[in-house]
Design a protein around this motif. Structure first.
Motif, PDB file in Angstrom:
ATOM      1  N   THR A 256      -0.846   1.559   1.049  1.00 39.48           N
ATOM      2  CA  THR A 256      -0.383   0.477   1.902  1.00 39.48           C
ATOM      3  C   THR A 256      -1.540  -0.006   2.767  1.00 39.48           C
ATOM      4  OG1 THR A 256       1.811   1.467   2.011  1.00 39.48           O
ATOM      5  CG2 THR A 256       1.284  -0.197   3.664  1.00 39.48           C
ATOM      6  N   CYS A 257      -1.859  -1.280   2.647  1.00 43.25           N
ATOM      7  CA  CYS A 257      -2.951  -1.849   3.428  1.00 43.25           C
ATOM      8  C   CYS A 257      -2.563  -1.919   4.897  1.00 43.25           C
ATOM      9  CB  CYS A 257      -3.272  -3.242   2.902  1.00 43.25           C
ATOM     10  SG  CYS A 257      -4.483  -4.124   3.910  1.00 43.25           S
TER      11      CYS A 257
ATOM     12  N   GLY B 207      -0.339  -5.023   5.082  1.00 44.11           N
ATOM     13  CA  GLY B 207       0.900  -4.388   4.645  1.00 44.11           C
ATOM     14  C   GLY B 207       1.146  -4.460   3.146  1.00 44.11           C
TER      15      GLY B 207
ATOM     16  N   VAL C  38       1.326  -3.477  -0.583  1.00 44.38           N
ATOM     17  CA  VAL C  38       1.577  -2.179  -1.202  1.00 44.38           C
ATOM     18  C   VAL C  38       1.207  -2.238  -2.675  1.00 44.38           C
ATOM     19  CG1 VAL C  38       3.377  -0.525  -1.821  1.00 44.38           C
ATOM     20  CG2 VAL C  38       3.388  -1.596   0.437  1.00 44.38           C
TER      21      VAL C  38
ATOM     22  N   CYS D 100      -8.402  -4.038  -0.707  1.00 46.12           N
ATOM     23  CA  CYS D 100      -7.029  -4.534  -0.791  1.00 46.12           C
ATOM     24  C   CYS D 100      -6.976  -5.734  -1.726  1.00 46.12           C
ATOM     25  CB  CYS D 100      -6.534  -4.928   0.602  1.00 46.12           C
ATOM     26  SG  CYS D 100      -4.927  -5.737   0.568  1.00 46.12           S
TER      27      CYS D 100
ATOM     28  N   TYR E 105      -3.993   6.330   3.465  1.00 50.50           N
ATOM     29  CA  TYR E 105      -3.090   5.187   3.294  1.00 50.50           C
ATOM     30  C   TYR E 105      -2.095   5.348   2.159  1.00 50.50           C
ATOM     31  CZ  TYR E 105      -6.810   3.300   6.159  1.00 50.50           C
ATOM     32  OH  TYR E 105      -7.733   3.123   7.147  1.00 50.50           O
TER      33      TYR E 105
ATOM     34  N   THR F  56       0.796   7.377  -0.369  1.00 53.12           N
ATOM     35  CA  THR F  56       2.012   8.172  -0.227  1.00 53.12           C
ATOM     36  C   THR F  56       1.788   9.609  -0.680  1.00 53.12           C
ATOM     37  OG1 THR F  56       2.700   7.400  -2.413  1.00 53.12           O
ATOM     38  CG2 THR F  56       3.594   6.231  -0.515  1.00 53.12           C
TER      39      THR F  56
END
Ligand SMILES: [Zn+2]
Length: 71
Positions: free
Chosen positions: A12-13, A17, A19, A35, A55, A57
């Motif tokens: 996630t940037c 934002g 993704v 990004c 950044y 998950t």
């Protein structure tokens, strides 16, 4: 036997934002990530070894395997 390592991490940037799911390299840490949306260059946060730890998950493969990376 080999441990299960998840090579897919969703980044996630922090700027826009955006993704994006990316596949992590198993043999190296990725320090930089551009990004795809705003073209900003992401770098790891202090204390993190790569952009996936900061950044993503999912932490990078060496962390998942409880190894030190970049040594
Ligand atoms: Zn961005």
């Amino acid at each position: 036997m080999s441990e299960t390592v998840n090579l897919k991490s969703v980044l996630t940037c922090p700027e826009c934002g955006f993704v994006k799911e990316e596949t992590m390299p198993t043999n190296a840490c990725q320090w930089f990530y551009e990004c795809k949306s705003c073209a900003c260059l992401l770098k790891p946060l202090p204390g993190d070894c790569c952009v996936f730890c900061s950044y993503g998950t999912v932490p990078c493969p060496p962390i998942q395997q409880d190894k030190k990376c970049c040594t």
